[in-house]
Design a protein around this motif. Structure first.
Motif: not given
Length: 378
Positions: A212-234
């Motif tokens: 109803r609010a006509g929202v654009k660019d809407f993407w919602v969930g639990k957000v991970h910000r600035g997460a580094p790649p995991i380099r542990r091979k296990d």
């Protein structure tokens, strides 16, 4: 005098031994410390001084090269599933061919399209995204079972790729491509795992307000910000520097469950047509595509991400998703949609009671993988 000197030396010796012990502990745990705490510190520092547009720029390939990631023929398809209907939500559940019981539980609880239309007054299309079974010896027999299952329920969308963890990005492309081709008019797209519980009544009420609010660019969930790649091979989520050489990922929402508006789904799909999809962490690839289009995810405190929400009526009243469910779908659906849930939290005393209860569950017994403490005060 000698005794005092001896005591000082003894104290210094004790301090030296303790220091050696501490340094030994640090040395033993340095690798894991570096990959976890220091990894996040590095990524946040990197984020402060760098624009992440270069990531998508470096992953850009030709359309012809990118096509190999999404050009898989359909083994099962329903092109008319959205035809001639005003679809509020297209809900794709990522499932594995052998997970028949999970699909059945979803169909009879939160993913029941008939219930949703009758009780909530909107059209939601629930589809299961699949590839081929990875074991050739089991594939033929299981494929016949899938054909029989789909003949009855008509809700499977299957493409000719191996269904495995390392092909999850291909499964994401299946969802984006299918919406673009057959359900472009659906106002929202949700992607979810088949071990997630979705509180459809709460979600639909929320999406109606957004719509109803006509929202654009809407993407919602639990957000991970600035997460580094995991380099542990296990680790299951290990990503080599050759595959992804940078220190952090663009912001993203865990693939367990998130919702995007139709315009975001369309733009992310367009971005995926010229990006290298060999990165098999599908939710990260979604973040890369969105970042390339200038789209950022929004945090919603009642999307649980990878975690399981506490069981309580005060939680059910605002729950959107809860992850990690297999055998308790029916019980949770019964309790979460009980009319008594609304009565528990209604009124001044109900609101106060639920605030205190959520504070106990989310702040005092807090788990990083579920709702954050601030959800207690909403």
């Amino acid at each position: 005098m000698f005794i005092i000197y001896w005591r000082i030396r003894k104290c210094q010796l004790s301090q030296l031994i303790m220091m050696c012990f501490v340094l030994s502990v640090i040395k033993v745990y340095w690798e894991s410390l570096d990959s976890n705490v220091l990894g996040h510190i590095k990524s946040y520092s990197y984020r402060l001084v760098n624009n992440l547009d270069f990531i998508s720029a470096n992953l850009t390939i030709s359309r012809k090269e990118a096509q190999k990631f999404s050009d898989h023929r359909y083994l099962i398809n329903h092109e008319q599933k959205c035809a001639n209907r005003d679809v509020m939500l297209l809900l794709f559940v990522k499932s594995s061919p052998e997970n028949f019981e999970r699909r059945q539980a979803i169909r009879s609880t939160w993913g029941n399209e008939v219930y949703i239309e009758r009780a909530l007054g909107v059209t939601v299309r629930v589809l299961f995204a699949l590839g081929r079974h990875p074991r050739p010896l089991d594939r033929k027999k299981l494929q016949q079972k899938l054909y029989s299952e789909d003949q009855r329920y008509q809700d499977l969308i299957q493409q000719d790729f191996i269904d495995s963890f390392h092909n999850l990005t291909i499964k994401l492309l299946l969802q984006l491509g299918w919406k673009h081709a057959y359900c472009r008019h659906a106002r929202f797209l949700m992607s979810a795992d088949d071990d997630i519980f979705v509180h459809l009544p709460n979600l639909i009420r929320y999406l109606r307000e957004v719509d109803r609010a006509g929202v654009k660019d809407f993407w919602v969930g639990k957000v991970h910000r600035g997460a580094p790649p995991i380099r542990r091979k296990d680790s299951k989520y290990y990503v080599s520097e050759e595959m992804y050489p940078w220190l952090l990922y663009p912001d993203y929402t865990p693939g367990a469950g998130y919702v995007v508006s139709s315009d975001v789904a369309s733009r992310v799909y367009q971005a995926s047509l010229t990006l290298n999809a060999s990165l098999y962490i599908d939710d990260v690839f979604m973040g890369i595509c969105a970042n390339a289009m200038g789209i950022s995810p929004q945090e919603h405190v009642f999307f649980s991400g990878e975690g399981r929400a506490p069981n309580h009526p005060c939680i059910y009243d605002q729950m959107m998703t809860s992850h990690g469910h297999v055998r308790d779908f029916h019980e949770l659906w019964k309790h979460a949609t009980d009319p008594e849930v609304r009565r528990v939290s209604s009124g001044m005393f109900g609101s106060l009671y639920c605030t205190l209860t959520k504070f106990r569950l989310l702040c005092l017994q807090h788990s990083l993988d579920t709702y954050s403490c601030k959800a207690a005060f909403l």
